[in-house]
Design a protein around this motif. Sequence first.
Motif, short mmCIF file in Angstrom:
data_model
loop_
_atom_site.label_atom_id
_atom_site.label_comp_id
_atom_site.label_asym_id
_atom_site.label_seq_id
_atom_site.Cartn_x
_atom_site.Cartn_y
_atom_site.Cartn_z
N CYS A 176 -15.66 5.95 -0.24
CA CYS A 176 -15.07 6.17 -1.56
C CYS A 176 -14.05 5.07 -1.87
O CYS A 176 -14.02 4.54 -2.97
N SER A 177 -13.24 4.73 -0.88
CA SER A 177 -12.22 3.69 -1.07
C SER A 177 -12.86 2.34 -1.36
O SER A 177 -12.39 1.58 -2.21
N GLU A 178 -13.95 2.04 -0.64
CA GLU A 178 -14.62 0.75 -0.83
C GLU A 178 -15.25 0.65 -2.21
O GLU A 178 -15.23 -0.41 -2.85
N VAL A 179 -15.83 1.76 -2.68
CA VAL A 179 -16.47 1.78 -4.00
C VAL A 179 -15.47 1.43 -5.09
O VAL A 179 -15.74 0.65 -6.00
N TYR A 180 -14.26 2.01 -4.99
CA TYR A 180 -13.26 1.81 -6.04
C TYR A 180 -12.29 0.68 -5.73
O TYR A 180 -11.42 0.37 -6.54
N GLY A 181 -12.44 0.08 -4.54
CA GLY A 181 -11.57 -1.04 -4.18
C GLY A 181 -10.17 -0.63 -3.86
O GLY A 181 -9.22 -1.41 -4.05
N TYR A 182 -9.97 0.61 -3.38
CA TYR A 182 -8.64 1.09 -3.05
C TYR A 182 -8.35 0.88 -1.57
O TYR A 182 -9.15 0.36 -0.82
N LYS A 183 -7.20 1.34 -1.13
CA LYS A 183 -6.81 1.21 0.27
C LYS A 183 -7.83 1.89 1.17
O LYS A 183 -8.38 2.94 0.83
N SER A 184 -8.04 1.29 2.32
CA SER A 184 -8.95 1.89 3.29
C SER A 184 -8.22 3.00 4.03
O SER A 184 -6.99 3.11 3.99
N ILE A 185 -8.98 3.81 4.74
CA ILE A 185 -8.39 4.90 5.51
C ILE A 185 -7.43 4.35 6.56
O ILE A 185 -6.38 4.94 6.84
N ALA A 186 -7.78 3.19 7.16
CA ALA A 186 -6.91 2.59 8.18
C ALA A 186 -5.56 2.22 7.58
O ALA A 186 -4.51 2.43 8.20
N GLU A 187 -5.58 1.68 6.37
CA GLU A 187 -4.32 1.29 5.72
C GLU A 187 -3.45 2.50 5.43
O GLU A 187 -2.23 2.46 5.59
N VAL A 188 -4.09 3.59 4.98
CA VAL A 188 -3.34 4.81 4.69
C VAL A 188 -2.68 5.34 5.95
O VAL A 188 -1.50 5.70 5.96
N GLU A 189 -3.45 5.38 7.05
CA GLU A 189 -2.91 5.88 8.31
C GLU A 189 -1.82 4.96 8.86
O GLU A 189 -0.81 5.42 9.39
N GLU A 190 -2.01 3.65 8.72
CA GLU A 190 -1.01 2.69 9.21
C GLU A 190 0.31 2.85 8.43
O GLU A 190 1.39 2.80 9.01
N GLU A 191 0.20 3.01 7.11
CA GLU A 191 1.40 3.16 6.29
C GLU A 191 2.13 4.46 6.65
O GLU A 191 3.36 4.51 6.70
N GLU A 192 1.33 5.51 6.87
CA GLU A 192 1.93 6.79 7.23
C GLU A 192 2.65 6.69 8.58
O GLU A 192 3.76 7.20 8.75
N MET A 193 2.01 6.03 9.55
CA MET A 193 2.62 5.86 10.87
C MET A 193 3.85 4.98 10.80
O MET A 193 4.88 5.24 11.45
N ALA A 194 3.79 3.92 9.98
CA ALA A 194 4.93 3.01 9.84
C ALA A 194 6.14 3.74 9.28
O ALA A 194 7.28 3.51 9.70
N GLU A 195 5.90 4.65 8.33
CA GLU A 195 6.99 5.41 7.74
C GLU A 195 7.60 6.36 8.77
O GLU A 195 8.82 6.55 8.82
N LYS A 196 6.76 6.96 9.62
CA LYS A 196 7.27 7.86 10.66
C LYS A 196 8.16 7.09 11.63
O LYS A 196 9.22 7.57 12.05
N ILE A 197 7.71 5.88 12.01
CA ILE A 197 8.49 5.06 12.94
C ILE A 197 9.81 4.64 12.30
O ILE A 197 10.87 4.68 12.93
N ALA A 198 9.74 4.26 11.01
CA ALA A 198 10.95 3.84 10.30
C ALA A 198 11.95 4.99 10.20
O ALA A 198 13.16 4.81 10.37
N GLN A 199 11.44 6.19 9.94
CA GLN A 199 12.32 7.36 9.84
C GLN A 199 12.94 7.68 11.19
O GLN A 199 14.12 8.04 11.28
N ARG A 200 12.16 7.52 12.27
CA ARG A 200 12.68 7.75 13.61
C ARG A 200 13.82 6.79 13.90
O ARG A 200 14.87 7.17 14.45
#
Length: 237
Positions: A176-200
Amino acid sequence: MAFTVKLESDEPKQAELLIGIIEEHKSYPETGIIPQLVKYWFQIMFRNQKNIPTVAIVLYNGKDPFRIEKEVMYPNYPEYYHKIGLPFLMEVVDVSEIFEDFEISMISPKIALALVALKYVFNGEKLKKYLKPAMAGLKSLPREEAEELLSQTFIYLRKWFKGEAKEQFKMDFKKCSEVYGYKSIAEVEEEEMAEKIAQRDRDWIDAMFANGKLTDEDISSISGVPLDEIQKRRAQR
């Protein structure tokens, strides 16, 4: 939840009132819904909001008709007591009656997706048929808004999948992301993990601030965060 609302009026000054909203979703008829909603009302509104006027909204998308006798709070009591009303207004919203199929393109894309999924969740053939035009509405949304919708959907729904189902969901989301040219699932998970680390790291630095014995230089050396960022965070406290 409770909201402050303005009442429409011809008067120059419009009144502002606090109104309670209780929302419940049902995918099958349930006879015990009245006691359930009354319990919610008592715990959420009466005890915490000092008995503000409340509307209970039941969103229903089941296969069988669901009609609730709104005026009967105690159906097992003698008829005389049936006159006692509920402590709130109640509205039952049947998704099957909200819109006609030809109106899908006229509805806000994000709302259309939700309504189509709810209305046809028990009818695979119609779901496949009408979900496609609902999905097409995503193209009309600003890129950032559509991307945010997909990301939030993935983050919420993935918690309900396990094993093979979770992996399949990841693949579907990626397509779905590729069809619409949006963020990939990996990018979403990486951003989510980066925010958790930053908050820690932020919590860790705050804990060192609270210690009171460490200088900004000490905290920078221990945490590995540049000194200027430590000083900036201290100034924001």
